[in-house]
Write an enzyme that holds these catalytic residues in place. Structure first.
Site, mmCIF file in Angstrom:
data_model
loop_
_atom_site.group_PDB
_atom_site.id
_atom_site.type_symbol
_atom_site.label_atom_id
_atom_site.label_comp_id
_atom_site.label_asym_id
_atom_site.label_seq_id
_atom_site.Cartn_x
_atom_site.Cartn_y
_atom_site.Cartn_z
ATOM 1 N N LYS A 182 0.729 -1.262 0.050
ATOM 2 C CA LYS A 182 -0.047 -0.054 0.158
ATOM 3 C C LYS A 182 0.777 1.213 0.020
ATOM 4 O O LYS A 182 2.072 1.049 0.160
ATOM 5 C CB LYS A 182 -0.966 0.206 1.266
ATOM 6 C CG LYS A 182 -2.251 -1.151 0.934
ATOM 7 C CD LYS A 182 -3.126 -0.773 1.789
ATOM 8 C CE LYS A 182 -4.426 -1.606 1.214
ATOM 9 N NZ LYS A 182 -5.838 -1.360 2.425
ATOM 10 N N ARG A 210 -3.916 -9.491 4.935
ATOM 11 C CA ARG A 210 -4.255 -10.003 3.457
ATOM 12 C C ARG A 210 -2.866 -9.296 2.732
ATOM 13 O O ARG A 210 -2.555 -8.326 2.850
ATOM 14 C CB ARG A 210 -5.317 -9.055 3.276
ATOM 15 C CG ARG A 210 -5.808 -9.148 1.696
ATOM 16 C CD ARG A 210 -6.898 -8.305 1.489
ATOM 17 N NE ARG A 210 -8.156 -8.318 2.225
ATOM 18 C CZ ARG A 210 -8.677 -7.434 2.710
ATOM 19 N NH1 ARG A 210 -8.217 -6.263 2.915
ATOM 20 N NH2 ARG A 210 -9.896 -7.694 3.609
#
Length: 193
Positions: A138, A172
């Protein structure tokens, strides 16, 4: 989405999570074999979503999100938002043991908020539900290390270790093997396995 879901369910004996905040998509996906709903708006976008999940009796991951990163006291506000999500879930009849919470790293948050929520994950865990952390590749990692998406493995591994140390039950990730190794090493040090 439905043909892909049908193909996956026909070829693999694995649970499939459907990422949607739309009740009609969730209902169609569940009828086609989805096992789990991941709602990035924590039941707040579509008023029918909680009922769809409750009637299906499936697990769900309820993520924190906001239209704008406008907070008074960030963690206080985040926990209040998540409490509202949990209230919607309970009112609809979603069973408590079917709920997983996600702090929503990268959603409705500024860079500093993302770092803070990773550092303070135990406060979200304090709500009494399993927590999932999704930070793989991210922007918070890219901004911190000044790296493009395909070079963020080490940063992801650090967040995975933080997740384990802070009591998260799930992560995740994209790079599964490397993250599993990091988790095993962290658990061996922490728990003496």
């Amino acid at each position: 989405m439905l043909p892909v879901l049908e193909a996956v369910k026909a070829r693999f004996d694995v649970p499939v999570s459907l990422d949607t905040y739309k009740s009609q998509v969730a209902q169609a996906g569940l009828a086609t074999g989805a096992d789990f709903i991941n709602d990035i708006w924590g039941l707040k976008h579509d008023p029918d979503m909680a009922g769809v999940i409750a009637r299906a009796g499936v697990p769900c991951c309820l993520m924190h999100n906001r239209e704008k990163a406008d907070y008074g006291m960030f963690m206080v506000d985040l926990l209040k938002d998540m409490t509202e999500t949990l209230s919607l879930a309970k009112k609809a009849g979603i069973r408590e043991e079917r709920i997983i919470l996600d702090p929503g790293v990268g959603f409705g948050k500024e860079y500093e908020h993302n770092l803070e929520v990773i550092d303070r994950l135990e406060e979200l865990k304090g709500l009494g539900y399993p927590v999932l952390l999704g930070t793989s590749r991210k922007s918070v990692i890219g901004l911190t290390l000044n790296l493009p998406t395909d070079q963020r493995l080490e940063g992801t591994l650090v967040t995975t270790v933080f997740a384990v140390l802070k009591g998260c039950m799930f992560v995740r990730v994209h790079d599964v093997e490397a993250n599993v190794r990091a988790i095993r090493m962290t658990e061996a040090i922490r728990y003496g396995y």
